[in-house]
Motif scaffolding. Structure first.
Motif, PDB file in Angstrom:
ATOM      1  N   SER A  26       1.189   5.252   1.308  1.00  0.00           N
ATOM      2  CA  SER A  26       0.675   5.872   2.242  1.00  0.00           C
ATOM      3  C   SER A  26       1.410   7.357   2.428  1.00  0.00           C
ATOM      4  CB  SER A  26       0.985   5.112   3.737  1.00  0.00           C
ATOM      5  OG  SER A  26       0.457   6.250   4.869  1.00  0.00           O
ATOM      6  N   GLU A  74      -1.875  -0.157  11.523  1.00  0.00           N
ATOM      7  CA  GLU A  74      -1.616   0.263  10.122  1.00  0.00           C
ATOM      8  C   GLU A  74      -0.734   1.233   9.933  1.00  0.00           C
ATOM      9  OE1 GLU A  74      -4.461   1.004   6.168  1.00  0.00           O
ATOM     10  OE2 GLU A  74      -5.158  -0.674   7.433  1.00  0.00           O
ATOM     11  N   LYS A  75      -0.999   2.541  10.322  1.00  0.00           N
ATOM     12  CA  LYS A  75       0.009   3.442  10.264  1.00  0.00           C
ATOM     13  C   LYS A  75       1.442   2.945  10.772  1.00  0.00           C
ATOM     14  CE  LYS A  75      -3.387   7.260   9.899  1.00  0.00           C
ATOM     15  NZ  LYS A  75      -4.007   8.555  10.465  1.00  0.00           N
ATOM     16  N   LYS A 102       0.989  -1.370  -0.086  1.00  0.00           N
ATOM     17  CA  LYS A 102      -0.072   0.076  -0.105  1.00  0.00           C
ATOM     18  C   LYS A 102       0.847   1.274   0.061  1.00  0.00           C
ATOM     19  CE  LYS A 102      -3.555   0.106   2.618  1.00  0.00           C
ATOM     20  NZ  LYS A 102      -4.288   0.363   3.799  1.00  0.00           N
ATOM     21  N   ASP A 154       3.018   0.995   8.331  1.00  0.00           N
ATOM     22  CA  ASP A 154       3.290   1.836   6.944  1.00  0.00           C
ATOM     23  C   ASP A 154       4.710   2.624   7.255  1.00  0.00           C
ATOM     24  OD1 ASP A 154       1.438   1.099   5.402  1.00  0.00           O
ATOM     25  OD2 ASP A 154       0.129   2.824   5.980  1.00  0.00           O
ATOM     26  N   LYS A 184       7.535  -0.038   6.952  1.00  0.00           N
ATOM     27  CA  LYS A 184       7.661  -0.122   5.643  1.00  0.00           C
ATOM     28  C   LYS A 184       8.519   0.820   5.180  1.00  0.00           C
ATOM     29  CE  LYS A 184       4.969   1.289   2.864  1.00  0.00           C
ATOM     30  NZ  LYS A 184       3.710   1.922   2.062  1.00  0.00           N
ATOM     31  N   ASN A 185       8.088   2.215   5.285  1.00  0.00           N
ATOM     32  CA  ASN A 185       8.862   3.358   4.737  1.00  0.00           C
ATOM     33  C   ASN A 185      10.239   3.416   5.327  1.00  0.00           C
ATOM     34  OD1 ASN A 185       6.686   4.070   3.043  1.00  0.00           O
ATOM     35  ND2 ASN A 185       5.705   5.110   4.594  1.00  0.00           N
TER      36      ASN A 185
END
Length: 337
Positions: free
Chosen positions: A26, A68-69, A24, A72, A75-76
């Motif tokens: 974000s 979820e954030k 995803k 994210d 992930k980033n």
């Protein structure tokens, strides 16, 4: 030991895999640049917070509102796994709360902090772990009084809980042995922790009084510039000797430990542990079975410390040549943990 991870969404019970989330896009959290990472290492995280304990630093992302954030953000900023030792997802958590969360599938609890320090399990970690657990299981079956007990959540105190990669348990034998007792645990570490953090995790297991033996297998990446050889180290803790420093450090990989490596392990073990095996100044080769240099041998009195010793017990033995054979059969080590 995470192949995939999922969480309850705030308004649904749908479980979302990490593989889905990682695809995803974000805009909620921007990735750190290399320059910012360097600055953070010098000055501490500005946007968030740096938590330090056991001599290691963890990035606190607990103020990010949703799971979820948080994922994210991880992930980033996956490069922060290299620069730090994990992400703090939540603070002021006790075991009762921790045990009811999906956190237990991929994180550990220490000092009231829920920490994630790896995302995916590599084939390397999986195969070495499975092999060691097969050795433990066979020993347990042969003994008649022990059993391999997998990766249980081990409550160390009200605010700390860890999961080993494998364990050995003494079976209940009323009235002499009223309850199952964990006697031995092991950890396999590839990339998810620094060596110092791995050692601290091992030491914390001794907060559980029944655990007498902790074994760590530390595997380094293949050295492509040297033809793909690699370093591997077995570290053994025994309660009857010390709960702070290992009793033995054995280099058993295909690449010798350097002077710098030896100095690092000496520093971490307070110069109290002999370092043997494949070293820069030896010709020892881990190329045959049953070589005493590359054997981990735990005597029954050490294993059954402070508990009745069964009659006729054989020592628990791990031949590191066999562990090396498992590693050798994996030609390319994964980038995951």
């Amino acid at each position: 030991m995470i192949s995939s991870i999922g969480f309850d969404e705030p308004k649904t019970t749908t479980m979302t895999s990490f593989e889905t989330l990682i695809k995803k896009k974000s805009n909620d959290v921007a990735p750190y640049t290399k320059e910012l990472v360097k600055k953070d290492k010098e000055n501490g995280i500005q946007q968030l917070q740096l938590i330090k304990f056991d001599g290691n630093a963890f990035v606190d992302i607990s103020k990010i509102e949703t799971i979820e954030k948080q994922l994210d953000f991880i992930k980033n900023n996956i490069n922060l796994f290299v620069d730090y030792n994990g992400f703090v997802l939540e603070k002021h958590v006790d075991f009762k709360k921790f045990s009811k969360c999906t956190y237990t599938n991929f994180a550990f609890l220490v000092n009231g902090l829920v920490i994630i320090d790896k995302l995916l399990e590599s084939i390397l970690h999986s195969r070495v772990t499975n092999f060691l657990n097969s050795v433990i299981s066979l020993y347990g079956i042969t003994s008649g009084v022990l059993e391999g007990s997998g990766s249980p959540s081990i409550v160390l105190n009200e605010n700390s809980c860890q999961q080993p990669d494998g364990s050995l348990c003494r079976l209940r034998q009323p009235p002499l042995i009223p309850n199952d007792n964990l006697l031995l645990v092991h950890e396999v570490n590839f990339k998810s922790k620094s060596i110092g953090q791995s050692l601290q995790k091992c030491i914390r297991y001794f907060a559980k009084p029944s655990i007498n033996i902790v074994i760590l297998i530390q595997i380094h990446d293949r050295d492509v510039s040297a033809g793909g050889i690699y370093k591997a180290i077995a570290i053994v803790f025994q309660r009857n000797v010390s709960t702070i420093d290992p009793t033995s450090i054995i280099s058993f990989g295909s690449q010798q430990l350097t002077i710098g490596d030896i100095n690092q392990y000496n520093r971490l073990s307070h110069n109290n542990t002999p370092i043997t095996g494949t070293l820069h100044n030896t010709l020892n080769l881990n190329n045959i079975q049953n070589n005493p240099i590359y054997m981990i041998t735990i005597t029954p009195p050490s294993l059954f410390l402070n508990t009745p010793l069964p009659v006729g017990m054989a020592p628990f033995v791990i031949d590191l040549f066999n562990v090396k054979q498992v590693i050798d059969r994996i030609p390319i080590f994964s980038a995951t943990y």
